[in-house]
Design an enzyme around this catalytic site. Sequence first.
Site, PDB file in Angstrom:
ATOM      1  CG  ASP A 197     -12.825  16.895 -10.495  1.00  0.00           C
ATOM      2  OD1 ASP A 197     -12.686  17.395 -11.621  1.00  0.00           O
ATOM      3  OD2 ASP A 197     -13.352  17.497  -9.543  1.00  0.00           O
ATOM      4  CG  MET A 226     -13.171  20.696 -14.747  1.00  0.00           C
ATOM      5  SD  MET A 226     -12.518  21.092 -16.370  1.00  0.00           S
ATOM      6  CE  MET A 226     -12.202  19.472 -16.995  1.00  0.00           C
ATOM      7  N   GLY A 227     -10.817  20.229 -11.049  1.00  0.00           N
ATOM      8  CA  GLY A 227     -10.121  19.551  -9.967  1.00  0.00           C
ATOM      9  C   GLY A 227     -10.346  20.266  -8.654  1.00  0.00           C
ATOM     10  CD  GLU A 257     -12.940  23.067 -10.234  1.00  0.00           C
ATOM     11  OE1 GLU A 257     -13.723  24.041 -10.223  1.00  0.00           O
ATOM     12  OE2 GLU A 257     -13.256  21.928 -10.619  1.00  0.00           O
ATOM     13  NE  ARG A 312     -19.337  21.259 -16.756  1.00  0.00           N
ATOM     14  CZ  ARG A 312     -20.286  21.277 -15.833  1.00  0.00           C
ATOM     15  NH1 ARG A 312     -20.010  20.888 -14.607  1.00  0.00           N
ATOM     16  NH2 ARG A 312     -21.491  21.693 -16.116  1.00  0.00           N
TER      17      ARG A 312
END
Length: 536
Positions: free
Chosen positions: A310, A353-354, A409, A460
């Site tokens: 992130d 993601m985040g 997210e 990932r």
Amino acid sequence: RTMPHAALTHASSMATMAISMPSSSRGASLVAVDARRRREIASTSATTSRTAAHAQFSATHRTYARTRRVVTRALSKHEPNPAYDPSEIFGTTVTKTYTPTHLGELYGLEKHPSPFAKGGTLWDWGYGQHFIDNHESVGLNPLKIVEANDVVEDSAYVDERAVRAGAREVIYYNPKKVKAAIVTCGGLCPGLNNVIKQITITLEDYGVEEILGIKYGFRGFFEKQSELEAPMKLTSAVVDDISDIGGSILGSSRGGSDTSAIVNEIEKMEIDMLFIIGGNGSHAGALAIDKLCRERGLSTSVIGVPKTIDNDILLLDRTFGFQTAVDEAVKAIRSAKIEARSADNGIGLVRLMGRQSGFIAMHAALASGSTDVCLIPEIECHLDGEGGIIAHIERVLQKQSHCVVVCAEGAGQEQLGSLGETDASGNPILVNFAKYLQTRIKESVRGADVKYIDPTYMVRATPTNASDAVYCSILGQSAVHAAFAGLSAVTVGMVCGHYVYLPIEPVIADARTVDPNGRMFERLRFAIGQPTFSKN
């Protein structure tokens, strides 16, 4: 990798000799060959016989040395030096907050010349280093705002400085007696194997012979239920091609930070250097491990390597794996655009993601050239009303008949409320706002055909791109240099384009986040035509 990479420029006869040797005798054999012997081994046949004999002797000697060490060696207990003064070691230019712990001077550990220094065991191989003085520092704040008449306007500017990373000419551990361990913690991230590889081969280049890989995160220290979960013996041969694949050969897990149990095992396993690759939570664990090691008087050096996909670690320019994640996210966004354009009133909705920080979503949205809406945790995501997200999506559809929405997210959590639950690492379990947004769009936008894409696990697990691979190599090298320099409770990273050692405590004080009023997010909104969302 059968010999130090800098030695590859030597004569082909030397290369032939080294390549024919077993990797286990590589370091000891290379340094034992002096100038006179190098002239004697011009003959290939003579080289082969000498190499075989020397390898046999070296392997026997190392077996004996390791056996003897297991019987007699234990981690020494140390008392702190009452005269220890970090300002004398690092100078007065380094900001007190960013001054690292120097175990070597704190405990008065024995000093040794670096094997890369002039006169050292590797000097004759052209393997010398440019050494860093402890007084060298790097500014953490690169910009001052001034007027034309040179009057400083930025009254908040502070010249904070940190210790520069790199090899030191004097080291505080005897490489032949060092036992090192590497552990990867938290979620997967591109570049884990690259860092494992570089730490391993740099330790070997120093002359370390015992390198362990702890399996499945912190739990691997005390939950050894089978041989499969026992620590892995790491060598340059084992890690030779692991940078070509994603994930971690050591495995990883969240949580499991039983500090007392971990330090008990560190003491039992006689670990001198522990390299912890992980994010904020893992670094918090590293700090707790270091603190308990100090309380027990152990001279174990604990070094962190910041890993978070992130990009949410304070002070650092970026964390490894972030740029690779952006590359992969861009592919998902462009696929979403193709899907959206191929449907009537098509909407591509990509969840990235985040948790707390929207860096991946922001950078990927800007890089893709295909995004119309970007939602990140740092902004309010109002859905309804003329100033809301749904009304904006409808305007985009009227203009171009398709729309691409990128959603981190952690975005929109204020719309749905917190579950009040956490995962094994202590992170809040998030509500899937992107899924909720998909439902609301279908309900509110007539004829909307929403294509939902979540590439999280694909991102990932991917290997690194070239930029992250370079970054991982430098981080791995610098981590080993930090340990041999006698430092502990530090992490390594790039700040303002330079590599530094930062104490862990200020780095994990909070999560780094996108400034919604900053220039980067402003550039994104300008590029994609996104308004500030409001209730009205």
